[in-house]
Design an enzyme around this catalytic site. Structure first.
Site, short mmCIF file in Angstrom:
data_model
loop_
_atom_site.label_atom_id
_atom_site.label_comp_id
_atom_site.label_asym_id
_atom_site.label_seq_id
_atom_site.Cartn_x
_atom_site.Cartn_y
_atom_site.Cartn_z
CE LYS A 65 -4.30 -1.94 1.99
NZ LYS A 65 -5.26 -1.72 3.21
CG ASP A 102 -8.99 0.19 2.72
OD1 ASP A 102 -9.91 -0.63 2.37
OD2 ASP A 102 -7.74 -0.12 2.67
CE1 TYR A 214 -12.67 -11.84 5.41
CE2 TYR A 214 -11.66 -9.62 5.96
CZ TYR A 214 -11.81 -10.95 5.47
OH TYR A 214 -10.57 -11.01 4.62
#
Length: 275
Positions: A65, A102, A214
């Site tokens: 990133k 994001d 998650y």
């Protein structure tokens, strides 16, 4: 030859991006391909240099990133501000544009639940996701934020970012958990299990908790939040919303099929659990 996109990172086998993006292409009637490739930080430049003219866009996960920004010809202000891009778009002239989905993805995930504004928030963790969370919360009007980290000395970059965003910031360690409370929103950016010793406390510090974990699900934080009636969002909400933005940017088609992408992600998680 069909247009193609991909997700890159290291490791990459866990990524749900192929399932989501392929589901989107099917719904949109696009004969595109989307695959996952393991690419390290020092390999991204070579990957981009060798990519063919059919490449339209890339989703980027860790550790790519930051280096993606260095390899882009144009950087979106949000990505530049937080120092991280999770999306590279290959423009018609071959140039590369870097974005961070994001940040708006988190805003959209909250908005899906009818949460569009808040005054105060607590963020658990001090990594790249916490930086994106800061920018997203500022976009929702948050002006007071508390960062809870393991080591306060490592929170200086985040504190500086919060100040740059015009937010009043306080830093606490997990040893000071009992002193932290009274917020509109709580966002845990830590891996599943990391908040377990403090779950009872942080599930109750705000009426809304966003746990970016998650899988496996539910985390201890989520279990406690469910039990006391705290409104709960999880990392899949963020993942799907940021991915829909990527699909729209890469394909030029809007809106992306959110429901189909979420279903595809859930089906993939179920399939993994069954193996």
């Amino acid at each position: 030859m069909p247009d193609r996109c991909a997700v890159l990172g290291q490791p990459i086998a866990h990524s749900l991006s192929p399932a989501m993006h392929r589901a989107a292409y099917a719904e949109l009637g696009l004969d595109w391909t989307y695959d996952a490739f393991e690419v390290g930080e020092d390999e991204l430049a070579d990957y981009l240099a060798s990519a063919g003219p059919d490449l339209r866009g890339l989703s980027l996960t860790m550790p790519l990133k930051r280096v993606a920004i260095e390899l882009a010809d144009k950087v979106d202000p949000v990505a530049e501000l937080i120092g991280a891009a999770n999306t590279l778009i290959i423009e018609a002239d071959g140039s590369r544009s870097a974005y961070n989905t994001d940040v708006p993805g988190l805003v959209n995930a909250f908005a899906e639940r009818g949460i569009t504004q808040a005054d105060s928030a607590v963020i658990l963790g001090g990594g790249a996701t916490a930086a994106s969370t800061l920018a997203a919360l500022r976009g929702m009007g948050v002006r007071e934020v508390t960062l809870v980290v393991r080591d306060a000395s490592k929170a200086s970059r985040l504190a500086d970012l919060a100040a740059e965003l015009g937010m009043r910031v306080a830093v606490a360690t997990f040893d000071q958990t009992e002193q932290v409370g009274g917020f509109d929103l709580c966002v845990s950016t830590l891996p599943g299990g990391a908040v377990d010793p403090y779950a009872e406390h942080f599930a109750a510090v705000a009426p809304v908790v966003f746990d970016v974990a998650y899988h496996p699900w539910p985390t201890r934080l989520a279990q406690v939040a469910y039990g006391i009636g705290t409104e709960l969002l999880n990392g899949l909400d963020l993942l799907v919303h940021q991915a829909t933005l990527q699909v729209e940017m890469m394909t030029g088609r809007s809106p992306a099929p959110l429901a189909a992408m979420r279903s595809a992600a859930l089906e993939e998680l179920d399939a993994r659990d069954a193996r």
